[in-house]
Design an enzyme around this catalytic site. Structure first.
Site, PDB file in Angstrom:
ATOM      1  N   ASP A  61       0.866  -1.179   0.000  1.00 37.90           N
ATOM      2  CA  ASP A  61       0.000   0.000   0.000  1.00 37.90           C
ATOM      3  C   ASP A  61       0.906   1.234   0.000  1.00 37.90           C
ATOM      4  OD1 ASP A  61      -1.735   2.085   0.450  1.00 37.90           O
ATOM      5  OD2 ASP A  61      -2.719   1.171   2.190  1.00 37.90           O
ATOM      6  N   ASN A  86       0.737   5.756 -10.479  1.00 36.96           N
ATOM      7  CA  ASN A  86      -0.601   5.513 -11.011  1.00 36.96           C
ATOM      8  C   ASN A  86      -1.622   5.171  -9.926  1.00 36.96           C
ATOM      9  OD1 ASN A  86      -2.639   4.516 -13.174  1.00 36.96           O
ATOM     10  ND2 ASN A  86      -2.302   2.708 -11.896  1.00 36.96           N
ATOM     11  N   TYR A 151     -11.081  15.089  -4.749  1.00 36.87           N
ATOM     12  CA  TYR A 151     -10.364  14.375  -5.803  1.00 36.87           C
ATOM     13  C   TYR A 151      -9.761  15.352  -6.805  1.00 36.87           C
ATOM     14  CZ  TYR A 151      -9.534  10.852  -9.448  1.00 36.87           C
ATOM     15  OH  TYR A 151      -8.958  10.032 -10.392  1.00 36.87           O
ATOM     16  N   LYS A 155      -5.668  15.782  -7.356  1.00 32.96           N
ATOM     17  CA  LYS A 155      -5.137  15.496  -8.689  1.00 32.96           C
ATOM     18  C   LYS A 155      -4.521  16.755  -9.312  1.00 32.96           C
ATOM     19  CE  LYS A 155      -5.836  11.082  -9.333  1.00 32.96           C
ATOM     20  NZ  LYS A 155      -4.705  10.162  -9.581  1.00 32.96           N
TER      21      LYS A 155
END
Length: 265
Positions: A61, A86, A151, A155
């Protein structure tokens, strides 16, 4: 960059875009290490990839210190030319309905993990003489959609991290490339019911992977998926953001319902 015989480490490589990138770089003659949190899924993915070429795996992880150490252990033995950040997670929905644990999970896996993993990997990438960091962000980092506030934030943070780091590493033999996928047909998207009528036109993960390979081979700065429609939306968001707000207002209730259960953490 010519990927022949390059050592490539792909986090979150057991499914989705990561798996597709692994397939694509193996086809180019690279040596690959994939990581994933779920040992069973990782073993299954490696079994398929080994039909192309030998693949190493690390069950870890990357959002944890121990996981990042384990992830880089194999690279410490064989060197590292390309790091593909990724691994990621998402939880959509109204911000006030999103738990603190879910918010922190997105921050840790989508932003903190790639920053810290890259920091630790930099000596190996410099030693390569032709190192590369590939950060997989999201089209939402360019045009933020409602119900993806955290999110979109992490990002976008990863994208700016890559831009800054690219400039920091000029002349050091390490390049940084940022990838902005649109909606992609991956396990991460299975719990989302947002479709083309809401602007979520999904493309195969293999299409994203092929674009990544092309970007690597051409030493590009960024790969933006979504074609002309995405380019127009990016331009509109820059020149007339109120018009983009109006578009989302018209879709807001339907979109809220469609992504209410979208979770992959």
């Amino acid at each position: 960059m010519n990927l022949q015989r390059k050592q490539v480490l792909i986090t979150g490589g057991s499914s989705g875009i990561g798996y597709a990138i692994a397939e694509a770089v193996l086809a180019k003659g690279a040596r690959v290490i994939i990581t994933g949190r779920r040992p069973d899924v990782l073993r299954e993915a490696a079994g398929k990839l080994r039909q192309i070429e030998h693949v190493e795996t690390v069950a870890a992880d990357v959002s944890t210190t121990e996981g990042r150490k384990a992830t880089l252990a194999s690279a410490l033995q064989g060197g590292l030319d390309v790091l593909v950040n990724n691994a990621g997670g998402v939880r959509a929905g109204w911000l006030e309905d999103t738990s603190e644990a879910e918010i922190r999970a997105m921050i840790e896996v989508d932003l903190v993990a790639p920053v810290l993993l890259t920091r630790t990997a930099l000596p190996l990438l410099r030693a390569s003489g032709e190192g590369l960091v590939v950060n997989i962000t999201s089209g939402i980092a360019l045009v933020a959609a409602p119900f993806y506030a955290t999110y979109a934030g992490v990002k976008a943070g990863l994208a700016k991290f890559g831009e800054s780091l690219r400039r920091e590493l000029i002349g050091d033999g390490v390049h940084v490339m940022t990838v902005y996928p649109g909606a992609t047909d991956t396990p991460m998207m299975r719990s989302s019911r947002a479709g083309p009528e809401l602007g979520f036109v999904r493309e195969p993960a293999s299409a994203v992977a092929n674009a990544v390979i092309e970007g690597i081979e051409q030493d590009t700065f960024e790969v933006i998926r979504g074609g002309e429609a995405r380019a127009k939306m990016i331009a509109l968001n820059r020149d007339d953001p109120a018009a983009v707000d109006k578009r989302f207002l018209d879709l807001k209730l339907a979109l809220a319902e469609a992504v209410r259960d979208h979770s992959a953490l």
